[in-house]
Design an enzyme around this catalytic site. Sequence first.
Site, PDB file in Angstrom:
ATOM      1  N   VAL A 195    -121.825  67.196 -24.493  1.00 53.87           N
ATOM      2  CA  VAL A 195    -122.152  67.463 -23.204  1.00 53.87           C
ATOM      3  C   VAL A 195    -123.714  67.678 -22.826  1.00 53.87           C
ATOM      4  O   VAL A 195    -124.565  68.138 -23.697  1.00 53.87           O
ATOM      5  CB  VAL A 195    -121.378  68.896 -22.724  1.00 53.87           C
ATOM      6  CG1 VAL A 195    -121.621  68.948 -21.099  1.00 53.87           C
ATOM      7  CG2 VAL A 195    -120.143  68.720 -23.205  1.00 53.87           C
ATOM      8  N   GLY A 252    -114.715  68.955 -27.959  1.00 52.60           N
ATOM      9  CA  GLY A 252    -113.941  68.105 -28.696  1.00 52.60           C
ATOM     10  C   GLY A 252    -113.750  66.664 -28.375  1.00 52.60           C
ATOM     11  O   GLY A 252    -113.662  65.807 -29.274  1.00 52.60           O
ATOM     12  N   PHE A 253    -114.311  66.455 -27.163  1.00 52.42           N
ATOM     13  CA  PHE A 253    -114.180  64.892 -26.837  1.00 52.42           C
ATOM     14  C   PHE A 253    -115.580  64.312 -26.894  1.00 52.42           C
ATOM     15  O   PHE A 253    -115.745  63.005 -26.114  1.00 52.42           O
ATOM     16  CB  PHE A 253    -113.577  64.971 -25.498  1.00 52.42           C
ATOM     17  CG  PHE A 253    -112.187  65.410 -25.305  1.00 52.42           C
ATOM     18  CD1 PHE A 253    -111.963  66.607 -24.747  1.00 52.42           C
ATOM     19  CD2 PHE A 253    -110.919  64.896 -26.157  1.00 52.42           C
ATOM     20  CE1 PHE A 253    -110.739  67.424 -24.706  1.00 52.42           C
ATOM     21  CE2 PHE A 253    -109.929  65.492 -26.238  1.00 52.42           C
ATOM     22  CZ  PHE A 253    -109.628  66.965 -25.379  1.00 52.42           C
ATOM     23  N   LYS A 272    -120.375  65.271 -19.519  1.00 50.11           N
ATOM     24  CA  LYS A 272    -119.749  65.154 -20.965  1.00 50.11           C
ATOM     25  C   LYS A 272    -119.406  63.578 -21.069  1.00 50.11           C
ATOM     26  O   LYS A 272    -118.678  62.927 -20.471  1.00 50.11           O
ATOM     27  CB  LYS A 272    -118.262  65.929 -20.895  1.00 50.11           C
ATOM     28  CG  LYS A 272    -117.639  65.829 -22.166  1.00 50.11           C
ATOM     29  CD  LYS A 272    -116.245  66.504 -22.103  1.00 50.11           C
ATOM     30  CE  LYS A 272    -116.427  68.042 -22.340  1.00 50.11           C
ATOM     31  NZ  LYS A 272    -115.174  68.542 -22.228  1.00 50.11           N
ATOM     32  N   LEU A 308    -126.054  70.223 -24.171  1.00 45.85           N
ATOM     33  CA  LEU A 308    -125.592  71.606 -23.529  1.00 45.85           C
ATOM     34  C   LEU A 308    -124.567  72.069 -24.757  1.00 45.85           C
ATOM     35  O   LEU A 308    -124.564  73.284 -24.843  1.00 45.85           O
ATOM     36  CB  LEU A 308    -125.060  71.533 -22.206  1.00 45.85           C
ATOM     37  CG  LEU A 308    -125.906  71.202 -20.981  1.00 45.85           C
ATOM     38  CD1 LEU A 308    -125.112  71.231 -19.712  1.00 45.85           C
ATOM     39  CD2 LEU A 308    -126.863  72.448 -21.129  1.00 45.85           C
ATOM     40  N   GLY A 309    -123.946  71.082 -25.362  1.00 43.47           N
ATOM     41  CA  GLY A 309    -122.935  71.559 -26.199  1.00 43.47           C
ATOM     42  C   GLY A 309    -122.298  70.396 -26.633  1.00 43.47           C
ATOM     43  O   GLY A 309    -122.439  69.362 -26.326  1.00 43.47           O
ATOM     44  N   LYS A 310    -121.312  70.992 -27.540  1.00 48.44           N
ATOM     45  CA  LYS A 310    -120.565  69.742 -28.201  1.00 48.44           C
ATOM     46  C   LYS A 310    -118.878  70.062 -27.935  1.00 48.44           C
ATOM     47  O   LYS A 310    -118.875  71.303 -28.480  1.00 48.44           O
ATOM     48  CB  LYS A 310    -120.893  69.595 -29.683  1.00 48.44           C
ATOM     49  CG  LYS A 310    -120.657  68.076 -30.260  1.00 48.44           C
ATOM     50  CD  LYS A 310    -121.333  67.793 -31.542  1.00 48.44           C
ATOM     51  CE  LYS A 310    -120.633  66.592 -32.121  1.00 48.44           C
ATOM     52  NZ  LYS A 310    -121.206  66.250 -33.330  1.00 48.44           N
ATOM     53  N   ASP A 353    -105.473  75.224 -23.434  1.00 55.45           N
ATOM     54  CA  ASP A 353    -106.780  75.536 -24.238  1.00 55.45           C
ATOM     55  C   ASP A 353    -107.657  76.598 -23.833  1.00 55.45           C
ATOM     56  O   ASP A 353    -108.854  76.632 -23.590  1.00 55.45           O
ATOM     57  CB  ASP A 353    -107.640  74.372 -24.677  1.00 55.45           C
ATOM     58  CG  ASP A 353    -108.295  74.392 -25.857  1.00 55.45           C
ATOM     59  OD1 ASP A 353    -108.019  75.315 -26.745  1.00 55.45           O
ATOM     60  OD2 ASP A 353    -109.247  73.630 -26.335  1.00 55.45           O
TER      61      ASP A 353
END
Length: 881
Positions: free
Chosen positions: A588, A584-585, A602, A580-582, A699
Amino acid sequence: MERYCVLIATFMLILHLVQAQNPTGLINVGCGLSTREPPYRAPGTGFTYTSDTGLVNSGETGKIAREFEANYSRPFLTLRYFPEGVRNCYSLNVSRGTKYLIKAKFVYGNYNDQNIGPDFDLYLGPNLWTTVTKNDSIQEIIHVTRSDSLQVCLVNTGNSIPFINVLELRPLPKSAYVAQSGSLKFLFRRYLSNSGRTIRYPDDIYDREWHALFLENTWAQVTTTLNVDVTNSDEVPQDVLAAGATPLNDTETLKINWDLEPPTSKFHFNMYFAELQTLKANETREFNVTLNGKIIYGPYSPVLLKTDPVLKREPFECADGACLLELVKTSKSTLPPLLNAIEAFTVMDFPQMETFEDDVIGIKKVQDAYVLNRTNWQGDPCVPKQFLWDGLGCKYSDISTPPLITSLDLSSSGLSGNISQALQNLMHLEVLVLSNNSLTGEIPAFLADMKSLMVIVLSDNNLSGSVPRSLIEKKGLMLHVNNNPHLSCTTGSCVNEGENVPRKKKSIIVPVVASIATIAVLIGALVLFLVLRKKKKASKVKGPQPSYMQASDARLSQPKNRRFTYSEVITMTNNFQRVLGKGGFGIVYHGFVNGTEQVAVKLLSHSSSQGYKEFKAEVELLLRVHHKNLVSLVGYCDEGDNLALIYEYMSNGDLKEHMSGKRNHFILNWGTRLKIVIESAQGLEYLHNGCKPPMVHRDVKPTNILLNEHFEAILADFGLSRSFPIDGDTHVSTVVAGTPGYLDPEYYRTNWLTEKSDVYSFGIVLLEMITNRPVIDQSREKPHIAEWVGLMLTKGDIKSIMDPSLNGDYHSGSVWKAVELAMSCLHPSSARRPTMSHVVIALNECLAAENSRGGASRDMDSKSSIDVSLTYGTEVTPMAR
Ligand SMILES: *[C@@H]1O[C@H](CO)[C@@H](O)[C@H](O)[C@H]1NC(C)=O
Ligand SMILES: *[C@@H]1O[C@H](CO)[C@@H](O)[C@H](O)[C@H]1NC(C)=O
Ligand SMILES: *[C@@H]1O[C@H](CO)[C@@H](O)[C@H](O)[C@H]1NC(C)=O
Ligand SMILES: *[C@@H]1O[C@H](CO)[C@@H](O)[C@H](O)[C@H]1NC(C)=O
Ligand SMILES: *[C@@H]1O[C@H](CO)[C@@H](O)[C@H](O)[C@H]1NC(C)=O
Ligand SMILES: *[C@@H]1O[C@H](CO)[C@@H](O)[C@H](O)[C@H]1NC(C)=O
Ligand SMILES: *[C@@H]1O[C@H](CO)[C@@H](O)[C@H](O)[C@H]1NC(C)=O
Ligand SMILES: *[C@@H]1O[C@H](CO)[C@@H](O)[C@H](O)[C@H]1NC(C)=O
Ligand SMILES: *[C@@H]1O[C@H](CO)[C@@H](O)[C@H](O)[C@H]1NC(C)=O
Ligand SMILES: *[C@@H]1O[C@H](CO)[C@@H](O)[C@H](O)[C@H]1NC(C)=O
């Protein structure tokens, strides 16, 4: 009989006197020696070997088998072995920055009757020293201590149970054995003599052990009874230098060979030469030294009766690990080459820094204070990472920076007594979990003074007294104190939101404007009020808990078992099929729970998920925060190295995608944008005011504002930013918490984090909604959006601020109020920014104005009547990054 007793008494007395006679700084440990017996005094060296009790917390004592006893002297007959735990450590008091000759001696001697020779690792502090594989060996190293304690650790690598017989430390002067870098691991140390005698203390004041080496049929012995001048030779003993060897056959070379393990090892060596014969006028002794045929030294002639150590420090290697050292007579030499002694070392770089020393001392004090008996609390607390102490979390910057202890979880550890003062010593602590123990006494105020400490969990104890005001008021701190039946509140201090505080405030503020006469009356009323309230409080203790506790309890209601196994995570995500995405940690992934409920998984990347305990503490917190505009955690996975957070799935992606038009082809209209920012603001407002103590998101940005199927805004990634490495630890100025562009410059400058930092970031988001322009654009007159909008406003170029794709389809009053609000959120001084509650109210007014418009009516004409007050000064420097 009587005389016999006197004799024994005298003997004991002598023994007693002898005990204290180890030269200062020397440490002789007889591992496994009983404390009941007198310490053992070795006849040759006169050293006294004392029991290892107190130097190590674990292990069992043993003895080598009978048939081996005849072959070893006494301190080798006993040993300590470590059937439990992976790493077991000796902790020795040393002086910091001292060069030590460290010897660890191992004699297997079938002590366990299993005939399985040793195979385990030996560590010096956090660094691997060597692997012990021989049935009978001495490991030696010259090492400069980095702190006041030295950890010698035995590590079970799954091949055999580690054991040790003798541990010896001898301080050396700094000038001796200078290595270009690192420590010197012993390879061999020989003197060329046919005596067969091993020379050590007291002949060698550093207690180096010089073994005799002699090749009967190829070497000739040369000796002297005269004194050899040993100055400048690192105190090499006379006896070592008073002997030497030459080749028996005058035309041959003097050869010494050895093998390196591993074959690629780099080593360096010292050769000791002294001419032992008075040469005649027509005699010369001259030779070259070669290593595997290559000249490395010479031509050289030894000096009569004077040592001349030749220290070869450039690291050498030997092809295939096979080394051949030769002394080759030169053409003008009439005598064969002569060598007296030689020693060789491999250079060990010990790059891993030990944990920050004050933190180590601190955690030991905590251990002592609670008499904690944990098998893996041995050796360095943080490093190597695989031996991280249970319950600790550490911050690792790089290998040459000492790790810091940042979290401590002693929940369910049977602790009793007070919350120990010793905790103060852990000054880098960010997370402290002491829940589910039997702690009593008051919550100490020093916890509020621990600068980094941001999460304190004290629930399920028997604490009493009241929560210190300083803790309640500490910004950004999360404190959990539920299920402490005797904990109560002092006047006013616990009631964050109740009616009492405002009322009290009012009664203080009013007299300021009132006349002197009324002040007396009001003070009387105030005293009465406080007394009454105290009474009410006192009676409350028995009844229901104070509101502060209740609020906290409600939020800490027992989580359901939402822990998933890693294999469930794999199934859930169909083997991590859809990304789904990337973040910082980590990455996902999309997944399903119970077959139908969509989730976002995640997976925390290993490089980032270093604070394991922080992860755990964070999960516990996240599981308990609920608000319709905050993403909720469905569960988590915590299995070995695999850490994952499982969130509810947001089918409409994030706000950034929508603003960029990447997701859909339609443009979000102004009303929808307002609705989304209002919902986001509500989520933030809850974090700031609905959570006790408040949470700072840190954030806030469009990628963290997710949209669900009904296009409702859900704030994500809160909390995480605080406890993960991105965390702006006050002393780490290079690590910036937050995203460039959204980062509050005041926080950046002062490291002083408050909710107002979120307000700043929110202001940036609001400007993005208005302008739909990048936050930082280097090609712009002013790269940062806040400065650019400020500039446009001063220029009076109001129209260019607006997102052109809106085509003017908005209520201008609504928009300008939003601009004004955004600029006030960006005030350089955090104190002058509005609170999120204020922001929510103001945005709702904007939405009301927009809704009042009805249809697509345009009232651009009203813009002139709007007075935009500029609160953003142009003197503010833009973000450095
Ligand atoms: C003891 O040492 C002697 C001589 O070095 C050797 O022959 C013998 O095998 C050793 N005994 C044991 C039990 O190792
Ligand atoms: C090591 O030093 C500490 C503190 O100086 C002391 O308390 C402890 O008793 C010492 N241990 C030994 C074995 O000497
Ligand atoms: C070491 O001891 C073990 C068990 O007694 C034996 O099997 C092995 O051969 C020994 N190794 C050496 C090199 O003597
Ligand atoms: C000495 O060494 C040389 C060369 O290796 C050899 O020719 C000679 O026979 C040797 N002499 C003796 C006495 O072994
Ligand atoms: C050196 O001189 C001695 C006499 O002093 C003599 O006997 C010997 O042969 C000479 N040796 C050499 C190699 O010339
Ligand atoms: C000894 O070393 C010198 C200089 O390195 C060299 O010139 C000479 O040939 C060498 N002699 C022998 C016998 O190797
Ligand atoms: C520590 O615990 C172990 C068992 O877990 C026990 O054998 C040992 O005696 C304990 N040591 C102390 C000092 O309490
Ligand atoms: C609390 O601690 C006890 C032991 O001290 C343990 O048995 C229990 O499971 C713990 N409860 C929780 C909720 O962790
Ligand atoms: C524990 O704290 C209380 C006050 O909270 C104090 O009176 C008491 O002396 C402390 N006890 C210990 C053992 O430190
Ligand atoms: C908790 O502490 C109170 C005193 O503050 C004491 O009376 C009570 O017995 C304690 N309860 C437990 C379970 O230890």
